[in-house]
Design a protein around this motif. Structure first.
Motif, PDB file in Angstrom:
ATOM      1  N   LEU A 160       1.038  -1.068   0.356  1.00 39.29           N
ATOM      2  CA  LEU A 160      -0.255  -0.019   0.422  1.00 39.29           C
ATOM      3  C   LEU A 160       0.913   1.594   0.421  1.00 39.29           C
ATOM      4  O   LEU A 160       0.543   2.628   0.254  1.00 39.29           O
ATOM      5  N   TYR A 161       1.981   0.861   0.004  1.00 40.21           N
ATOM      6  CA  TYR A 161       2.842   2.330  -0.171  1.00 40.21           C
ATOM      7  C   TYR A 161       3.839   2.440  -1.093  1.00 40.21           C
ATOM      8  O   TYR A 161       4.064   1.486  -1.658  1.00 40.21           O
ATOM      9  N   PRO A 162       4.549   3.484  -1.040  1.00 41.45           N
ATOM     10  CA  PRO A 162       5.714   3.234  -2.211  1.00 41.45           C
ATOM     11  C   PRO A 162       7.072   2.432  -2.004  1.00 41.45           C
ATOM     12  O   PRO A 162       6.978   1.878  -0.508  1.00 41.45           O
ATOM     13  N   PRO A 163       7.386   2.030  -3.323  1.00 41.12           N
ATOM     14  CA  PRO A 163       8.586   1.159  -3.068  1.00 41.12           C
ATOM     15  C   PRO A 163       9.840   1.486  -1.592  1.00 41.12           C
ATOM     16  O   PRO A 163       9.526   3.060  -1.452  1.00 41.12           O
ATOM     17  N   ASP A 164      10.967   0.585  -1.128  1.00 40.78           N
ATOM     18  CA  ASP A 164      11.782   1.105  -0.047  1.00 40.78           C
ATOM     19  C   ASP A 164      10.934   1.229   1.276  1.00 40.78           C
ATOM     20  O   ASP A 164      11.689   2.386   1.865  1.00 40.78           O
ATOM     21  N   THR A 165       9.828   1.379   1.345  1.00 45.57           N
ATOM     22  CA  THR A 165       9.397   1.676   3.157  1.00 45.57           C
ATOM     23  C   THR A 165       9.807   0.357   3.711  1.00 45.57           C
ATOM     24  O   THR A 165       9.282  -0.565   3.205  1.00 45.57           O
ATOM     25  N   SER A 166      10.005   0.822   4.611  1.00 45.92           N
ATOM     26  CA  SER A 166      10.169  -0.054   5.692  1.00 45.92           C
ATOM     27  C   SER A 166       8.843   0.202   6.901  1.00 45.92           C
ATOM     28  O   SER A 166       8.567   1.360   7.071  1.00 45.92           O
ATOM     29  N   ILE A 167       8.903  -1.117   7.730  1.00 40.56           N
ATOM     30  CA  ILE A 167       7.830  -1.241   8.999  1.00 40.56           C
ATOM     31  C   ILE A 167       8.364  -1.327   9.959  1.00 40.56           C
ATOM     32  O   ILE A 167       9.377  -1.819  10.251  1.00 40.56           O
ATOM     33  N   LEU A 168       8.672  -0.705  11.251  1.00 38.40           N
ATOM     34  CA  LEU A 168       8.489  -1.084  12.430  1.00 38.40           C
ATOM     35  C   LEU A 168       7.617  -2.156  12.928  1.00 38.40           C
ATOM     36  O   LEU A 168       5.920  -1.801  12.772  1.00 38.40           O
ATOM     37  N   SER A 189      12.254  -2.253  10.177  1.00 39.35           N
ATOM     38  CA  SER A 189      12.691  -0.928  10.283  1.00 39.35           C
ATOM     39  C   SER A 189      13.772  -1.380  12.068  1.00 39.35           C
ATOM     40  O   SER A 189      14.865  -1.057  12.281  1.00 39.35           O
ATOM     41  N   ALA A 190      13.129  -1.752  12.723  1.00 39.22           N
ATOM     42  CA  ALA A 190      13.593  -2.177  14.656  1.00 39.22           C
ATOM     43  C   ALA A 190      12.006  -3.075  14.867  1.00 39.22           C
ATOM     44  O   ALA A 190      11.372  -2.926  14.484  1.00 39.22           O
ATOM     45  N   ILE A 191      12.152  -3.285  16.183  1.00 31.84           N
ATOM     46  CA  ILE A 191      11.351  -4.179  16.610  1.00 31.84           C
ATOM     47  C   ILE A 191      11.551  -3.852  18.045  1.00 31.84           C
ATOM     48  O   ILE A 191      12.719  -3.917  18.461  1.00 31.84           O
ATOM     49  N   ILE A 192      10.088  -3.846  18.637  1.00 33.82           N
ATOM     50  CA  ILE A 192      10.433  -2.841  20.018  1.00 33.82           C
ATOM     51  C   ILE A 192       9.498  -4.392  20.859  1.00 33.82           C
ATOM     52  O   ILE A 192       7.907  -4.277  20.147  1.00 33.82           O
ATOM     53  N   ARG A 286       3.595   4.412  27.087  1.00 31.23           N
ATOM     54  CA  ARG A 286       3.340   4.374  26.144  1.00 31.23           C
ATOM     55  C   ARG A 286       3.621   5.095  25.027  1.00 31.23           C
ATOM     56  O   ARG A 286       3.870   5.505  23.826  1.00 31.23           O
ATOM     57  N   TRP A 287       3.784   6.766  25.206  1.00 32.28           N
ATOM     58  CA  TRP A 287       4.020   7.835  25.066  1.00 32.28           C
ATOM     59  C   TRP A 287       5.461   8.062  24.730  1.00 32.28           C
ATOM     60  O   TRP A 287       5.905   8.778  23.475  1.00 32.28           O
ATOM     61  N   ARG A 288       5.995   6.685  24.999  1.00 37.22           N
ATOM     62  CA  ARG A 288       7.775   7.184  25.071  1.00 37.22           C
ATOM     63  C   ARG A 288       8.220   5.830  23.811  1.00 37.22           C
ATOM     64  O   ARG A 288       8.982   6.262  22.750  1.00 37.22           O
ATOM     65  N   ILE A 289       7.167   5.040  23.948  1.00 35.77           N
ATOM     66  CA  ILE A 289       6.810   3.783  22.513  1.00 35.77           C
ATOM     67  C   ILE A 289       6.523   4.825  21.498  1.00 35.77           C
ATOM     68  O   ILE A 289       7.455   4.795  20.136  1.00 35.77           O
ATOM     69  N   ALA A 290       5.374   5.484  21.229  1.00 37.57           N
ATOM     70  CA  ALA A 290       5.221   6.393  19.755  1.00 37.57           C
ATOM     71  C   ALA A 290       5.827   7.113  19.462  1.00 37.57           C
ATOM     72  O   ALA A 290       6.125   7.581  18.300  1.00 37.57           O
ATOM     73  N   ARG A 291       6.392   8.068  20.781  1.00 37.80           N
ATOM     74  CA  ARG A 291       7.718   8.950  20.088  1.00 37.80           C
ATOM     75  C   ARG A 291       8.650   8.578  19.209  1.00 37.80           C
ATOM     76  O   ARG A 291       9.150   8.579  18.263  1.00 37.80           O
ATOM     77  N   ALA A 292       9.299   7.136  20.011  1.00 37.00           N
ATOM     78  CA  ALA A 292      10.435   6.324  19.664  1.00 37.00           C
ATOM     79  C   ALA A 292      10.002   6.204  18.330  1.00 37.00           C
ATOM     80  O   ALA A 292      10.733   6.200  16.598  1.00 37.00           O
ATOM     81  N   ALA A 293       8.521   6.010  17.972  1.00 37.46           N
ATOM     82  CA  ALA A 293       8.075   4.989  16.464  1.00 37.46           C
ATOM     83  C   ALA A 293       8.033   6.017  15.269  1.00 37.46           C
ATOM     84  O   ALA A 293       8.664   6.320  14.463  1.00 37.46           O
ATOM     85  N   THR A 304      21.155   4.640  13.067  1.00 41.11           N
ATOM     86  CA  THR A 304      20.122   5.859  13.634  1.00 41.11           C
ATOM     87  C   THR A 304      18.884   5.508  14.343  1.00 41.11           C
ATOM     88  O   THR A 304      18.786   6.279  15.066  1.00 41.11           O
ATOM     89  N   ARG A 305      18.844   4.873  13.735  1.00 42.12           N
ATOM     90  CA  ARG A 305      17.566   3.990  14.733  1.00 42.12           C
ATOM     91  C   ARG A 305      17.560   3.245  15.961  1.00 42.12           C
ATOM     92  O   ARG A 305      16.862   3.465  17.177  1.00 42.12           O
ATOM     93  N   ALA A 306      18.525   3.039  16.140  1.00 40.39           N
ATOM     94  CA  ALA A 306      19.641   2.379  17.799  1.00 40.39           C
ATOM     95  C   ALA A 306      19.377   3.760  18.075  1.00 40.39           C
ATOM     96  O   ALA A 306      19.221   3.510  19.192  1.00 40.39           O
ATOM     97  N   LEU A 307      19.925   4.795  17.232  1.00 39.02           N
ATOM     98  CA  LEU A 307      20.179   6.262  18.578  1.00 39.02           C
ATOM     99  C   LEU A 307      18.768   6.761  19.019  1.00 39.02           C
ATOM    100  O   LEU A 307      18.725   6.979  20.178  1.00 39.02           O
ATOM    101  N   VAL A 308      18.053   6.194  17.838  1.00 40.10           N
ATOM    102  CA  VAL A 308      16.789   6.851  18.904  1.00 40.10           C
ATOM    103  C   VAL A 308      16.182   6.452  19.690  1.00 40.10           C
ATOM    104  O   VAL A 308      15.103   6.771  20.878  1.00 40.10           O
ATOM    105  N   LEU A 309      16.705   4.631  19.851  1.00 39.96           N
ATOM    106  CA  LEU A 309      15.993   4.038  20.396  1.00 39.96           C
ATOM    107  C   LEU A 309      16.556   4.020  21.908  1.00 39.96           C
ATOM    108  O   LEU A 309      16.000   4.575  23.185  1.00 39.96           O
ATOM    109  N   ASP A 310      17.672   4.860  21.724  1.00 38.95           N
ATOM    110  CA  ASP A 310      18.245   4.926  22.967  1.00 38.95           C
ATOM    111  C   ASP A 310      17.964   6.273  23.753  1.00 38.95           C
ATOM    112  O   ASP A 310      18.369   6.774  24.928  1.00 38.95           O
ATOM    113  N   LYS A 311      17.591   7.147  22.745  1.00 32.57           N
ATOM    114  CA  LYS A 311      17.508   8.739  23.189  1.00 32.57           C
ATOM    115  C   LYS A 311      15.858   8.521  24.023  1.00 32.57           C
ATOM    116  O   LYS A 311      15.923   8.488  25.194  1.00 32.57           O
TER     117      LYS A 311
END
Length: 827
Positions: A160-168, A189-192, A286-293, A304-311
């Motif tokens: 349903l999305y453009p090519p090269d789209t990743s999913i969390l 892209s990442a797994i939580i 939940r709000w931290r998970i949402a903000r990381a997402a 860079t995704r790992a840095l976001v999770l650590d942030k």
């Protein structure tokens, strides 16, 4: 001795009550929960185009898109996220995190918040799979089905999305196991994961679960996808805390893959234990998970995704990126105050900009380093700050002793946000916890002494609120003893069930041994008394000694020889034996109404027709075919148990009627060898009385009933999975796995043989030794399996029990079916 059995039963029930209340009390004392409730305006859109053309499992499961009703329309507008529920979970559990993401991204209906507008951010489209509350924790093939469906759901979503789209991907509980099983997948892209038992399955009722965990371990070791595991700690009463921890690996031995475990009690801004189900709705989480997402959606690489999770999901164990100020502090005499080494820095309600110079302490104990600690309440020590910090900022520098005009930044060893509890009030506050704007920034640094330098603290941007406190401290660890009984009940429930099988197996070992040597078959009460007198003391001593051995985690109770836990086995033995006694009395109580009904309306009719082996074998063959094609073998085992339960109740009625018709005195049957041998004539040429023969048949039936009853909990979970699947999906899809009829074949043959009116000759054959190596050694192997590996690999206990019974049935009952020499009939 009956009183002694009652004592063990009472002790067991009291111990269970104590363990239960200790576990419940954990969330009140050791790790209380301070979660704020989350609110949302949910709506769900069924993805009807994801049908059987994509996957045959579409008839069993479904896929939904979440929308926050007051903020979003039904069109796709952002980056995709897939939520996978866990054991008995629902797709609706996505609503809390999805709602928080929408409320952070939108400030008004269809209006992007200024924090995200014109900065390249995207909204999030939360999809959730609906597994109809499948009981995936108990059944490996069900996890396989869920994984296959989730994999195809990802393919459909990305179409349903453009090519090269990743999913969390997010997974709760066993949903995290399913999420990990999706790897390798370059589109993820990442797994939580939330409250997911990564290292150990909650239970092991089939081999497939072990294979899934082994495959996941390989993926965790090699796949570059960042994975973060959120754990609720001791407050989560459904899984042990250690099973939630992700293993740490290095990719190719050099480049580390991102595997981070964060406990919510240490999660910055949360600081509370979180229950298993509360993990998906606890606001502080939940709000931290949402903000990381939201930030992961615009990150282009695993790094860079790992840095976001650590942030956004950090517990302070790692330093945040950019922890040093970039400027060089230029101090002038009029711009700083000097704090003596004997005093601490304390600044209340800072205003404007001011610096403070602290003298290093003099070493008095020969130490070569001093620890500098600083606290900033509701302010920031960049880049760490509460969610909505006060304006003031703090920076720390080292300045030369001779020249304070050129100070360089001091690198911290610790820089994190910690809570600020109110003195005299509970923490965390029940049902409220901490607000996003609360918290104190903790800064720690080590400085060599003696050193020709001083420490400078600069505070700027103060508006008259907050405080700063710091100074040099002695580095001494603080150890708190929290005790050991709170979670024993949840950790060792499976061990108790398996050990109960082991206890009954030892009873059967003794029973078969003395009867093969010439004793009569005793009743169950006598066997229990013999066990508690002759076996229990030695087994308790032996269990303590085994607990001291450095065994690997998968053996015994998994305590690795720790002396602290050595007494656990000694306590578990009497508790388990008490449960065996309690269950035996429950069985007798359950049979009581059956006996009344059959006494009033009559028992089974005499069937003098001889057994036809071909007919019996043909009937069993049809049953095996049904198991192989349609139903799991656990259903057949439940049927075996029900049939044998009815047989036992009928046998008791037959015995009672015989005693009414032929009154005799009480007959004692000890558990010791006597003469003559069952089924043989005495020296005077007489055979055992019909009454004695009937008693022995009843006793044999009841021993086998107790044995099968303790095997029932090992088969019941998968049976529950099958019933649940049948209720939600019907027969639209096959029930994968569990069609190996070999597991239940010995019990089918045994129950069929003992259910007829000629059961006496089969009982005689069952307990008559004909071989050089007695099949009772299979019972010994079962006992060893139940005690040593049963608590960790439960399925091995049933497999060993099936093999032991198979040996017994083939060697002693089988020849009667195949035209071998029949046993001597008693009476």
């Amino acid at each position: 001795m009956a009183r002694l059995l009652a004592v063990f039963a009472t002790f067991s029930l009291v111990a269970l009550a104590v363990l239960y209340y200790a576990g419940v009390d954990t969330i009140k004392t050791l790790s209380p929960q301070g979660c704020r409730m989350s609110w949302m305006w949910p709506s769900y859109i069924l993805q009807s185009h994801f049908d059987h053309s994509w996957t045959p499992l579409a008839r069993r499961y479904s896929l939904w898109l979440y929308r926050e009703g007051n903020l979003e329309n039904n069109e796709l507008h952002g980056a995709p996220v897939l939520f996978i529920p866990g054991n008995a979970g629902s797709s609706h559990q996505v609503r809390s995190i999805a709602s928080s993401a929408a409320n952070q991204y939108f400030s008004a209906p269809y209006e992007v918040s200024p924090e995200f507008a014109n900065k390249g951010y995207k909204g999030l489209d939360f999809f959730a799979v609906e597994f109809n509350e499948d009981l995936s924790a108990f059944h490996g093939p069900t996890i396989d089905s869920e994984t296959a469906y989730a994999a195809r759901a990802i393919d459909y979503i990305l179409s349903l999305y453009p090519p090269d789209t990743s999913i969390l991907v997010m997974g709760h509980s066993m949903g995290g196991v399913v999420a990990t099983a999706l790897l390798p997948n370059q589109n993820i892209s990442a797994i939580i994961t939330m409250s997911t038992p990564h290292s150990l399955p909650p239970v092991r009722f089939d081999r497939r679960i072990d294979h899934i965990y082994a495959d996941n371990l390989k993926d965790l070791a090699s796949d570059p996808t960042p994975i973060l595991s959120l754990c609720g700690g001791a407050t989560d009463l459904m899984i042990p805390s250690e099973s939630c921890i992700l293993p740490s690996f290095s990719e190719n031995g050099t480049n580390p893959v991102y595997r981070r475990t964060v406990f919510t009690s240490a999660l910055e801004g949360c600081w509370t234990g979180v229950g298993h189900l509360a993990m998906v709705w606890c606001h502080q989480v939940r709000w931290r998970i949402a903000r990381a997402a939201l930030e992961i959606a615009v990150s282009s690489s695993p790094q860079t995704r790992a840095l976001v999770l650590d942030k956004w999901l950090r517990d302070g164990h790692t330093l945040p990126l950019g922890h040093l100020p970039s400027d060089v502090l230029q101090l002038h005499t009029s711009e700083y105050d000097v704090v003596p080494s004997s005093k601490h820095l304390l600044v209340r309600d800072p205003v404007g900009t001011r610096s403070y110079l602290l003298q290093l302490p003099v070493s008095v104990d020969g130490s070569l380093a001093a620890k500098f600690v600083l606290y900033a309440s509701q302010g920031s020590i960049p880049p760490v700050a509460p969610r909505k910090p006060l304006p003031f900022r703090v920076s720390v520098y080292t300045c030369p002793e001779t020249d304070a005009a050129a100070c360089s930044p001091l690198a911290p060893t610790t820089l994190k946000l910690i809570p600020s509890p109110i003195l005299g009030s509970p923490f965390p506050v029940p049902d409220e916890g901490t607000d996003e704007s609360e918290g104190v920034v903790l800064y720690e640094a080590d400085i060599a002494i003696p050193s020709p330098s001083r420490v400078a603290v600069k505070i700027d941007g103060g508006d008259g609120r907050g405080w700063v406190f710091g100074g040099f401290v002695t580095d001494r660890p603080v150890v708190a003893d929290s005790g050991l009984a709170g979670r024993w009940g949840t950790r060792y429930a499976t061990a108790a069930a398996c050990w109960a099988v082991g206890i009954v197996a030892i009873m059967l070992w003794d029973l078969w041994g003395v009867v093969e040597r010439g004793a009569l078959i005793p009743d169950v009460k006598t066997s229990l008394e013999f066990f508690v007198r002759k076996r229990m003391p030695w087994l308790m001593i032996g269990s303590y000694c085994v607990s001291l051995l450095p065994l690997r985690v998968g053996v015994w109770l998994g305590n690795g020889g720790s002396p602290v836990f050595a007494t656990l086995a000694v306590i578990l033995f009497p508790i388990t034996f008490g449960l065996v006694c309690v269950l035996w009395w429950i069985l007798r109580i359950l049979m009581w109404p059956f006996k009344l009904v059959m006494k009033r309306f009559g028992s089974r009719k005499e069937d003098i027709t001889p057994r036809r082996p071909l007919t019996t074998i043909t009937s069993m063959g049809l049953i095996f075919l049904v198991i192989f094609i349609l139903v799991p073998w656990q259903v057949a085992f439940l049927g075996c148990w029900l049939i044998h339960f009815f047989t036992c109740a009928t046998s008791l009625v037959d015995l009672a009627r015989f005693e009414q018709q032929h009154p005799t005195g009480p007959e004692t049957i000890p558990l010791v060898p006597v003469s003559p041998r069952p089924g043989s004539q005495s020296e005077t040429g007489r055979t055992p009385s019909p009454h004695s023969a009937l008693i022995q048949v009843v006793n044999a039936h009841l021993h086998i009933l107790l044995f099968m009853t303790w095997l029932l909990p090992l088969a019941a979970p998968v049976l529950a999975v099958w019933v649940r699947t049948l209720a939600t999906a019907g027969l639209t899809t096959p029930f994968d796995g569990d069609h190996n009829f070999v597991y239940v074949a010995p019990f089918l043959a045994l129950v069929e043989a003992l259910s007829g009116n000629d059961a006496e000759r089969f009982v005689t054959a069952l307990f008559t030794k004909k071989e050089r190596l007695s099949p009772r050694w299979g019972i010994a192997a079962l006992a060893a399996s139940a005690f040593l590996v049963g608590p960790r690999t439960t399925y091995l206990v049933f497999e060993t029990a099936s093999a032991a019974m198979g040996w017994m049935v083939l060697g002693r009952i089988g020849p009667l079916y195949w035209g071998g020499r029949p046993a001597v009939r008693r009476g």
